[in-house]
Design a protein around this motif. Structure first.
Motif, PDB file in Angstrom:
ATOM      1  N   UNK A  64      20.223  15.858  48.348  1.00 29.65           N
ATOM      2  CA  UNK A  64      21.210  16.671  49.039  1.00 29.65           C
ATOM      3  C   UNK A  64      21.313  16.261  50.507  1.00 29.65           C
ATOM      4  N   UNK A  65      22.529  16.219  50.977  1.00 27.44           N
ATOM      5  CA  UNK A  65      22.814  16.020  52.395  1.00 27.44           C
ATOM      6  C   UNK A  65      22.897  17.398  53.053  1.00 27.44           C
ATOM      7  N   UNK A  66      22.409  17.489  54.296  1.00 24.33           N
ATOM      8  CA  UNK A  66      22.422  18.771  55.003  1.00 24.33           C
ATOM      9  C   UNK A  66      22.817  18.549  56.458  1.00 24.33           C
ATOM     10  N   UNK A  67      23.381  19.593  57.079  1.00 21.30           N
ATOM     11  CA  UNK A  67      23.797  19.488  58.462  1.00 21.30           C
ATOM     12  C   UNK A  67      23.479  20.720  59.274  1.00 21.30           C
ATOM     13  N   UNK A 110      22.439  17.523  64.198  1.00 23.35           N
ATOM     14  CA  UNK A 110      21.608  16.639  63.378  1.00 23.35           C
ATOM     15  C   UNK A 110      22.013  16.689  61.909  1.00 23.35           C
ATOM     16  N   UNK A 111      21.687  15.624  61.189  1.00 22.00           N
ATOM     17  CA  UNK A 111      21.945  15.558  59.759  1.00 22.00           C
ATOM     18  C   UNK A 111      20.636  15.243  59.045  1.00 22.00           C
ATOM     19  N   UNK A 112      20.574  15.596  57.784  1.00 24.63           N
ATOM     20  CA  UNK A 112      19.339  15.354  57.053  1.00 24.63           C
ATOM     21  C   UNK A 112      19.569  15.162  55.573  1.00 24.63           C
ATOM     22  N   UNK A 113      18.486  14.771  54.909  1.00 24.89           N
ATOM     23  CA  UNK A 113      18.472  14.635  53.458  1.00 24.89           C
ATOM     24  C   UNK A 113      17.280  15.398  52.897  1.00 24.89           C
ATOM     25  N   UNK A 114      17.519  16.096  51.815  1.00 23.55           N
ATOM     26  CA  UNK A 114      16.482  16.754  51.039  1.00 23.55           C
ATOM     27  C   UNK A 114      16.604  16.274  49.594  1.00 23.55           C
ATOM     28  N   UNK A 115      15.593  16.541  48.816  1.00 19.81           N
ATOM     29  CA  UNK A 115      15.675  16.243  47.386  1.00 19.81           C
ATOM     30  C   UNK A 115      14.963  17.337  46.596  1.00 19.81           C
ATOM     31  N   UNK A 116      15.390  17.467  45.358  1.00 21.45           N
ATOM     32  CA  UNK A 116      14.777  18.470  44.481  1.00 21.45           C
ATOM     33  C   UNK A 116      14.628  17.891  43.085  1.00 21.45           C
TER      34      UNK A 116
END
Length: 123
Positions: free
Chosen positions: A95-98, A33-39
């Motif tokens: 941010x992109x995350x995996x 899976x892939x995801x997006x976060x933000x800060x």
């Protein structure tokens, strides 16, 4: 070796749209899976969206539900985040995350991270 590289951030007026992209150099050999976060400044990293490797299931944080859309193109090893109806409170580094393990809404669950791209929404 997995390397995630985001692009597409910038300055936009409230109500506008942006599309973020994340190229995953390690995707050709793995399915996860892939995801997006933000800060935002002074705040903790916040879950935005996630998608299964097949693209059939998507998940969103409450603050972006109905405005943001995550999608994936495995042929291009790229995950996208289409952001519509942007608000000043969406201003953050995205941010992109995996490859998550466990609760995908927690940043500690994710193994791979990009360097981030700044999104600024002016009022």
């Amino acid at each position: 070796q997995v390397q995630l590289v985001e692009s597409g951030g910038g300055l936009v007026q409230a109500g506008g749209s942006l599309r973020l992209s994340c190229v995953d150099s390690g995707r050709a050999s793995s399915n996860y899976p892939m995801g997006w976060f933000r800060q935002a400044p002074g705040k903790e990293r916040e879950f935005v969206a996630a998608i299964t490797w097949s693209g059939t299931s998507t998940f969103y944080g409450k603050s972006v539900q109905g405005r943001f859309t995550i999608s994936i193109d495995n042929a291009k090893n790229t995950v996208y985040l289409q952001m519509n109806s942007l608000k000043p409170e969406d201003t953050a580094v995205y941010y992109c995350a995996g490859d998550p393990s466990g609760d995908y809404t927690r940043d500690v669950a994710w193994d791979y991270w990009g360097q981030g791209t700044q999104v600024t929404v002016s009022s």
